[in-house]
Design an enzyme around this catalytic site. Structure first.
Site, mmCIF file in Angstrom:
data_model
loop_
_atom_site.group_PDB
_atom_site.id
_atom_site.type_symbol
_atom_site.label_atom_id
_atom_site.label_comp_id
_atom_site.label_asym_id
_atom_site.label_seq_id
_atom_site.Cartn_x
_atom_site.Cartn_y
_atom_site.Cartn_z
ATOM 1 N N LYS A 175 77.169 70.578 12.396
ATOM 2 C CA LYS A 175 76.978 70.747 11.564
ATOM 3 C C LYS A 175 76.596 72.484 10.717
ATOM 4 C CE LYS A 175 73.175 72.478 10.824
ATOM 5 N NZ LYS A 175 72.519 73.523 10.408
ATOM 6 N N THR A 186 73.908 80.057 11.893
ATOM 7 C CA THR A 186 73.276 78.531 11.218
ATOM 8 C C THR A 186 73.882 77.245 11.224
ATOM 9 O OG1 THR A 186 71.781 79.315 10.061
ATOM 10 C CG2 THR A 186 72.000 77.284 10.368
ATOM 11 N N GLU A 272 76.343 76.230 1.195
ATOM 12 C CA GLU A 272 75.070 75.523 0.025
ATOM 13 C C GLU A 272 75.738 76.155 -1.214
ATOM 14 O OE1 GLU A 272 71.334 75.804 3.285
ATOM 15 O OE2 GLU A 272 72.251 77.769 2.093
ATOM 16 N N ASN A 398 67.995 77.276 -1.910
ATOM 17 C CA ASN A 398 67.748 78.258 -0.460
ATOM 18 C C ASN A 398 65.763 78.761 -1.363
ATOM 19 O OD1 ASN A 398 68.873 78.901 1.988
ATOM 20 N ND2 ASN A 398 70.807 78.819 0.622
ATOM 21 N N THR A 403 59.784 74.086 0.866
ATOM 22 C CA THR A 403 59.376 73.196 -0.083
ATOM 23 C C THR A 403 59.730 71.674 -0.174
ATOM 24 O OG1 THR A 403 60.166 73.931 -2.264
ATOM 25 C CG2 THR A 403 57.862 74.949 -1.334
#
Length: 403
Positions: A175, A186, A272, A398, A403
């Site tokens: 991942k 990450t 991303e 990001n 949230t």
């Protein structure tokens, strides 16, 4: 070597599972990998001085070079959580050991997700019980999905090869999408094989291939607290233990490098908000280190990333990145090319302006996979790095991560 891109075929003796424990609002968030036999392992961890609790735990346990199970949760990094975080990581390992009836010291723990939030341990421990009951030969896909956070697609590959009449399987899944920067960030990567490999040989092969693959990718330049890459070799193929300096080692190394390279490229591709995969090839450098420095600087440059996103052949940004990379080179010798499925265009010759076809360059940069080739004309060494462009969506993703 048989290559099964995108496939997870667990090697002999391995089972896995992925379940929803409730750490995330929805989707699977807890994975378990188990080997029938205690396996030789090698592991590489984040170089960030701020290390997550499971990384601290695993770094100590990995020293003995053996493990039998790995438990992974997503949705919570268990990082910057103090002594309670260490206790929680140990509790996860203890629970796995209890339900699988193995030694606690033979369990590794990995976490990924939001930093600075305590784990919901009641949910996690219950999830481990469910994961243990769900273990199966077909559970690799569920496990791979359960470790994902902002990933948009599954990252997996399986290869098969034969060693002295014994069939070997090696499968890997990973991942990683944001906070990816050379020297591990990450990203979680797990490579499983039924090959029998001497511990020292496994260590050398894994760390060398990690250095050439995962440590050569960059999405956004941020370095995570949780990076972990682990290989488990349980020997259940029953081949003679592979040693360095043999033909069998060459086969094993080639397979391991292919698996790690494939996963590294997929992580870079899934950056991303990314719209394009960037591969940088620095060739004819004076030393391998010079080539690596230059390749990493280019792929990590936000100015280069945004130029690729905007389909702008701004070669000056590429040359500038080489300039501050620390590589030893003569700027008056450097040639730069841009390449894709649409063709190749030289955009810089001998470190200065070159009258290239702007319309062709624009067409080249419209593709989803872009290759940047930098010819240093200084020696015989080369290096490759991978990354992605930087889009508006990166900020959106990001800006609202929690949230």
């Amino acid at each position: 070597m048989e290559i099964l891109d995108g496939k997870i075929e667990l090697p002999k003796g391995f089972v896995a599972s992925g379940v929803f424990a409730g750490i995330k609002r929805s989707k699977k968030d807890l994975a378990l990998i188990y080997s029938e036999r205690l396996a030789n392992i090698s592991a590489v961890f984040t170089t960030n001085r701020v290390k997550a609790a499971p990384v601290i735990l695993d770094m100590e346990r990995a020293k003995k070079g053996k493990a039998q199970a790995i438990v992974i949760n997503s949705g919570n990094a268990n990082a910057c959580t103090g002594e309670k975080g260490i206790e929680d990581a140990k509790s996860m390992a203890k629970k796995v050991a209890e339900v699988l009836e193995i030694e606690e010291e033979d369990v590794l723990v990995c976490s990924t997700g939001v930093i600075g939030v305590p784990l919901p341990m009641e949910k996690v421990l219950k999830g481990i019980e469910v994961a243990a009951l769900s273990l199966s030969k077909e559970g690799g896909y569920d496990a791979a999905h359960a470790i994902m956070t902002t990933d948009t697609f599954l990252k997996a590959v399986t290869v098969k090869f034969n060693v002295e009449g014994k069939d070997i399987t090696m499968t890997g899944f990973a991942k990683g999408s944001g906070m990816i920067h050379p020297n591990m960030a990450t990203m979680l990567s797990f490579v499983l094989t039924d090959a029998s490999v001497e511990k020292a040989t496994l260590d050398k092969a894994f760390k060398n291939t990690v250095n050439r693959t995962y440590n050569m990718i960059s999405v956004d330049g941020d370095m995570s607290t949780n990076d972990t890459a682990i290989v488990m070799a349980n020997g259940m193929a029953e081949n003679k233990a592979i040693q360095e300096g043999t033909y069998e080692f060459d086969l094993f190394y080639k397979a391991l490098e292919y698996v790690n390279k494939t996963l590294a490229r997929l992580i870079a591709k899934d950056g991303e908000g990314a719209t394009k995969l960037i591969e940088v090839n620095v060739i004819n450098a004076k030393t391998e280190n010079d080539a690596r420095l230059a390749a990493k600087a280019i792929v990590n440059s936000n100015l280069v990333k945004t130029a690729i996103f905007g389909e702008d052949a701004n070669w000056g940004r590429i040359l500038a990145a080489v300039g501050y990379s620390g590589a030893d080179f003569d700027v008056d010798k450097v040639d730069i090319y841009l390449k894709s499925a649409k063709g190749e265009v030289k955009v810089c010759e001998n470190g200065s302006f070159f009258a290239f076809d702007e319309s062709l360059a624009k067409e080249v940069l419209k593709e989803k996979e872009i290759f940047i080739i930098v010819d240093m004309k200084a020696g015989e060494f080369m290096a490759t790095s991978w990354g992605c462009d930087l889009s508006y969506d990166y900020v959106k993703i990001n800006g609202s991560y929690r949230t």
